[in-house]
Design a protein around this motif. Structure first.
Motif, PDB file in Angstrom:
ATOM      1  N   LEU A 128       4.862 172.398  41.411  1.00 24.27           N
ATOM      2  CA  LEU A 128       5.728 172.304  40.308  1.00 24.27           C
ATOM      3  C   LEU A 128       6.650 173.579  40.241  1.00 24.27           C
ATOM      4  O   LEU A 128       7.819 173.504  39.970  1.00 24.27           O
ATOM      5  CB  LEU A 128       4.831 172.418  38.841  1.00 24.27           C
ATOM      6  N   GLY A 161       7.762 167.015  36.597  1.00 26.46           N
ATOM      7  CA  GLY A 161       6.234 167.164  36.319  1.00 26.46           C
ATOM      8  C   GLY A 161       5.819 165.747  36.721  1.00 26.46           C
ATOM      9  O   GLY A 161       4.665 165.550  37.233  1.00 26.46           O
ATOM     10  N   PHE A 217       5.429 169.862  29.949  1.00 25.57           N
ATOM     11  CA  PHE A 217       6.496 170.096  31.142  1.00 25.57           C
ATOM     12  C   PHE A 217       7.689 170.838  30.824  1.00 25.57           C
ATOM     13  O   PHE A 217       8.511 171.550  31.375  1.00 25.57           O
ATOM     14  CB  PHE A 217       6.936 168.913  31.764  1.00 25.57           C
TER      15      PHE A 217
END
Ligand SMILES: *Cc1c(COP(=O)(O)O)cnc(C)c1O
Length: 402
Positions: free
Chosen positions: A52, A101, A212
């Motif tokens: 991420l 995400g 996210f």
């Protein structure tokens, strides 16, 4: 019960007090529980978080700058105004933070098809973008009315290989598109990942999307500490479903000295009946899998939202906002089309930044507050997106008033 913390999040039923939850068809229930588990596991895994981080940095272009809006500050003669520049992200808004995400999660779960709903098209574009990047087929549900008003974004999605399905039910806008996407999901639960674009929908979506997006607030915190040596005094963000706002607010909820203001769209005015201010002008009800504040008529039918900005044109608001409103932690206000448009033009002229019309709602609230505050008041506005997509709307308004 008095809560001691505002970051406690949803309970085991996915509820924030009386709001949130998972009001879904029985066929979706196992899938939603599965998604919740996959999300919780992923977020505790260093490998997933490293992946991420890498996409945030190299694909989106994070961290986004925290920028001192010097001319705007001088013009208002009060608070020191900073912009958190999410409009500089790849695809031009904060939406991509969430899509990266979710697509990484979809890959982990072995899903082979992505679906999404979109209103103004910014979430559709961000979804089509990550689907292209990961080689996944992508279907975007979009109201027929929105397809007409957002042609550029429709073209962008098609360029990246997404299929756009026009939705003609209802008034052909975001609410109807979300209904159709949920219907698709129910029939294709095995292979399909549904990417919701804001902090709405059934649990775990409001939590997942918030987490996210919370990178916005975490970066703001670090950047402000580095620039000013202390936390900001206030945060301001616009609210459609509420994802850029939740992302900006969440890491500050337990800092009682940070004042937090969410700005809804008052359209033609709260008394006109033509607005999108679910908290200021709605009542609690159930829509799209969760309980929250909704625009409704006397019979509890969901009514149409109106805003000059298609991205705020949603008759609901994320359930965590409904809870924060009830708790009194966040102050919610509403700004009209006209006020937003004036702030839009002013930002273009004063700062050389063309903001999205959604973002202009937050800027209009800044215009009201900043002049009344002392020079040592640090105010951060979330610049949720850029205004390129809004050129046709703005040009039409300029012609009408010429
Ligand atoms: C979609 C959008 C919004 C509204 O969505 P939230 O979930 O409330 O953040 C605001 N600004 C821009 C630029 C958008 O594209």
């Amino acid at each position: 019960m008095q809560s001691t913390t505002f970051t406690q999040g949803a309970d085991a039923q996915g509820q924030f007090g009386q709001f949130g939850g998972r009001f879904v068809a029985e066929t979706l229930m196992p899938l939603i529980l599965d998604l919740e588990q996959a999300f919780n596991t992923a977020m505790a895994e260093p490998d997933f978080l490293a992946q991420l981080d890498r996409f945030n940095a190299e694909f989106i272009g994070r961290p986004s700058p925290l920028y001192f809006a010097e001319r705007l500050t001088e013009q208002y003669g009060g608070a020191k105004i900073y912009f958190k520049r999410e409009e500089l992200n790849h695809t031009g808004a904060h939406k991509i933070n969430n899509c990266i995400g979710q697509v990484l999660l979809a890959k982990r779960m072995g899903k082979t098809r992505i679906i999404a709903e979109t209103g103004a098209g910014m979430h559709g574009v961000a979804t089509a973008t990550v689907a292209a990047r990961f080689g996944l087929p992508c279907v975007v549900y979009m109201g027929a009315t929105d397809i007409d008003r957002q042609r550029d974004n429709v073209a962008r999605m098609r360029l990246m290989g997404a299929e756009i399905i026009p939705v003609t039910s209802g008034r052909g806008t975001l609410k109807d598109a979300m209904n159709e996407a949920l219907r698709d999901w129910v029939t294709n639960v095995d292979d399909t990942f549904y990417m919701i674009g804001t902090v709405a929908g059934p649990h775990p979506y409001p939590t997942m999307v918030r987490d996210f997006q919370a990178i916005i607030g975490r970066e703001t915190r670090q950047q402000m500490l580095a620039l000013e040596g202390r936390l900001p005094d206030s945060l301001v963000a616009c609210i459609g479903g509420g994802s850029n706002a939740m992302g900006q607010f969440y890491p500050f909820l337990d800092d009682p000295d940070v004042q937090i203001i969410g700005v809804e769209a008052a359209g033609h005015g709260l008394d006109s009946g033509e607005h999108a201010a679910s908290l200021k002008g709605g009542q609690p009800g159930v829509l799209h899998g969760n309980r929250t504040y909704l625009l409704q008529d006397g019979d509890g039918q969901i009514t149409d939202a109106h805003s000059i900005s298609a991205g705020l044109d949603y008759p609901g608001i994320g359930p965590e906002h409904a809870w924060l409103h009830e708790q009194g932690r966040v102050e919610y206000v509403a700004v009209t089309d006209q006020e937003a448009l004036a702030a839009f033009h002013n930002c273009c002229r004063m700062e050389g930044i063309i903001p999205a019309l959604e973002t202009a709602h937050a800027l209009a609230e800044v215009a009201k507050r900043a002049p009344t505050l002392p020079a040592d008041h640090l105010m951060v506005v979330c610049l949720s997106g850029r205004g390129d997509k809004d050129m046709p709307t703005v040009l039409r308004m300029m012609e009408e008033s010429a």
